[in-house]
Structure formats: structure tokens, C-alpha cells
Motif scaffolding. Sequence first.
Motif, short mmCIF file in Angstrom:
data_model
loop_
_atom_site.label_atom_id
_atom_site.label_comp_id
_atom_site.label_asym_id
_atom_site.label_seq_id
_atom_site.Cartn_x
_atom_site.Cartn_y
_atom_site.Cartn_z
N LEU A 72 0.83 -1.21 0.00
CA LEU A 72 0.00 0.00 0.00
C LEU A 72 0.87 1.26 0.00
O LEU A 72 0.35 2.37 0.02
N LYS A 73 2.16 1.07 -0.03
CA LYS A 73 3.08 2.21 -0.01
C LYS A 73 3.19 2.84 -1.39
O LYS A 73 2.93 2.20 -2.41
N VAL A 74 3.59 4.09 -1.39
CA VAL A 74 3.86 4.82 -2.62
C VAL A 74 5.28 5.36 -2.51
O VAL A 74 5.62 6.01 -1.51
N SER A 75 6.11 5.09 -3.52
CA SER A 75 7.45 5.65 -3.51
C SER A 75 7.34 7.17 -3.44
O SER A 75 6.46 7.76 -4.07
N PRO A 76 8.23 7.80 -2.69
CA PRO A 76 8.16 9.26 -2.56
C PRO A 76 8.23 9.96 -3.92
O PRO A 76 8.98 9.56 -4.81
N VAL A 77 7.43 11.00 -4.05
CA VAL A 77 7.44 11.84 -5.23
C VAL A 77 7.96 13.20 -4.78
O VAL A 77 7.26 13.92 -4.07
N PRO A 78 9.20 13.52 -5.14
CA PRO A 78 9.75 14.79 -4.66
C PRO A 78 9.06 15.99 -5.30
O PRO A 78 8.71 15.95 -6.47
N GLU A 79 8.84 17.02 -4.52
CA GLU A 79 8.30 18.27 -5.03
C GLU A 79 9.47 19.22 -5.20
O GLU A 79 10.04 19.70 -4.21
N THR A 80 9.87 19.42 -6.43
CA THR A 80 11.04 20.26 -6.70
C THR A 80 10.70 21.74 -6.80
O THR A 80 11.60 22.56 -6.86
N LYS A 81 9.43 22.04 -6.83
CA LYS A 81 8.94 23.43 -6.93
C LYS A 81 9.31 24.08 -8.25
O LYS A 81 9.14 25.27 -8.43
N THR A 82 9.86 23.31 -9.17
CA THR A 82 10.13 23.84 -10.50
C THR A 82 9.18 23.16 -11.46
O THR A 82 9.07 21.94 -11.47
N HIS A 83 8.47 23.96 -12.23
CA HIS A 83 7.46 23.39 -13.11
C HIS A 83 7.67 23.82 -14.56
O HIS A 83 6.73 23.89 -15.33
N LYS A 84 8.91 24.08 -14.89
CA LYS A 84 9.24 24.37 -16.28
C LYS A 84 9.22 23.06 -17.04
O LYS A 84 9.66 22.02 -16.53
N VAL A 85 8.74 23.09 -18.26
CA VAL A 85 8.55 21.87 -19.03
C VAL A 85 9.83 21.05 -19.14
O VAL A 85 9.82 19.84 -18.89
N LEU A 86 10.94 21.67 -19.48
CA LEU A 86 12.19 20.91 -19.63
C LEU A 86 12.65 20.30 -18.32
O LEU A 86 13.14 19.17 -18.29
N ASP A 87 12.45 21.00 -17.21
CA ASP A 87 12.82 20.45 -15.90
C ASP A 87 11.94 19.24 -15.56
O ASP A 87 12.43 18.23 -15.06
N ILE A 88 10.66 19.35 -15.85
CA ILE A 88 9.73 18.25 -15.59
C ILE A 88 10.08 17.04 -16.46
O ILE A 88 10.06 15.90 -16.00
N LEU A 89 10.45 17.30 -17.69
CA LEU A 89 10.84 16.19 -18.57
C LEU A 89 12.13 15.52 -18.10
O LEU A 89 12.27 14.30 -18.20
N LYS A 90 13.05 16.31 -17.57
CA LYS A 90 14.28 15.72 -17.01
C LYS A 90 13.95 14.84 -15.81
O LYS A 90 14.50 13.75 -15.65
N GLU A 91 13.03 15.32 -14.95
CA GLU A 91 12.59 14.51 -13.81
C GLU A 91 11.92 13.23 -14.30
O GLU A 91 12.11 12.16 -13.73
N SER A 92 11.12 13.35 -15.35
CA SER A 92 10.44 12.18 -15.92
C SER A 92 11.46 11.17 -16.44
O SER A 92 11.31 9.97 -16.23
N LEU A 93 12.48 11.66 -17.11
CA LEU A 93 13.53 10.78 -17.64
C LEU A 93 14.20 10.02 -16.50
O LEU A 93 14.38 8.79 -16.59
N GLU A 94 14.55 10.71 -15.43
CA GLU A 94 15.18 10.05 -14.28
C GLU A 94 14.26 8.99 -13.68
O GLU A 94 14.70 7.89 -13.35
N PHE A 95 12.98 9.33 -13.56
CA PHE A 95 12.00 8.39 -13.00
C PHE A 95 11.87 7.15 -13.89
O PHE A 95 11.88 6.02 -13.40
N GLU A 96 11.78 7.36 -15.19
CA GLU A 96 11.64 6.23 -16.12
C GLU A 96 12.89 5.35 -16.11
O GLU A 96 12.79 4.12 -16.20
N GLU A 97 14.05 5.95 -15.97
CA GLU A 97 15.29 5.16 -15.90
C GLU A 97 15.32 4.31 -14.63
O GLU A 97 15.75 3.15 -14.66
N LYS A 98 14.86 4.86 -13.52
CA LYS A 98 14.77 4.08 -12.27
C LYS A 98 13.80 2.92 -12.42
O LYS A 98 14.08 1.80 -11.98
N ALA A 99 12.65 3.18 -13.04
CA ALA A 99 11.66 2.13 -13.26
C ALA A 99 12.24 1.03 -14.15
O ALA A 99 12.08 -0.16 -13.87
N LEU A 100 12.93 1.43 -15.21
CA LEU A 100 13.56 0.45 -16.11
C LEU A 100 14.53 -0.44 -15.33
O LEU A 100 14.53 -1.66 -15.49
N ASN A 101 15.32 0.16 -14.48
CA ASN A 101 16.29 -0.62 -13.70
C ASN A 101 15.59 -1.59 -12.75
O ASN A 101 16.07 -2.71 -12.55
#
Length: 142
Positions: A72-101
Motif C-alpha cells: 500500500l506504499k507509494v514511492s516518494p514523489v519529490p516536489e522540486t517546486k520547478t514546473h518548467k517543461v524541460l525540468d519536468i521532462l528531465k525529472e520524468s527521464l530520471e524516473f523512467e530510468e529508475k523504473a527500467l532498472n
Amino acid sequence: MSKDNKKIVTALNEIIEMEISGVVRYLHYALMIKGPNRIPIVKWFHEQANEGYMHASLIGEKITALGGHPSLKVSPVPETKTHKVLDILKESLEFEEKALNKYKDLLKLVGDDVALEELVRQQIRTETEHIEDCKKMLDTTH
């Protein structure tokens, strides 16, 4: 439950926690996108959130099929307080790479369970495609 199944269920529970956090993450991202390119990017993030839900459901079904109990746990989702599209996409890339691993680590545990192996390989393919999408969206050279 066998010792091998316990290891697999533990790995699957780490994945379900990550997939559920992806739902939260991508919904948040969809809500925070602003600017002239908002509509297609928001659509993509909503698709990612829905896919995370489907993956979590699939993984949960496998956990119970192996005799386990979905976390029932949820892995932490960090709030970086930056919502620029490129920053969000970089965060998405890091998340997807972790999931792949996580999925690659699980693949090492499947043994002769062909159904689980095929499920994991499909998830690896999907996560790889997400990484490719993120990298293409981050490519600002064009």
C-alpha cells in the motif's frame, strides 16, 4: 510461498510502489504545465498517469497470483517546486530510468516462469520507449 517467490514478490512490491508514484507524479505534472505547448504535453502526462495505473494493477495481480500481498506504499514523489517543461521532462527521464532498472533487476529473478518473464520483458520495452520519448522531447536542437 517459496524463497524464490518471496524475492520476486518483494521486487514486484517495489515496482508497484514506483508505478503508483508514477500516477501521482504524472498527474501532478499534467496539472502544472503552462504555456503555448501545454495541450499535447498535458495529454502525454495524462497518458503516462493512466499507464502507471494499468501497470500497478498488472503487477498487483501478479503479486497476488504468487501468493503475496500488494504493498500500500507509494514511492516518494519529490516536489522540486520547478514546473518548467524541460525540468519536468528531465525529472520524468530520471524516473523512467529508475523504473527500467527495477524491471531489469526483476528479470534476473524470474527463473523458468515464462509468463512472468514475458510480462517483465514487455514492461522493459515500454519503459525503454518512455525513456526514448523523454529524450526526444528534451532534444531542443531542432
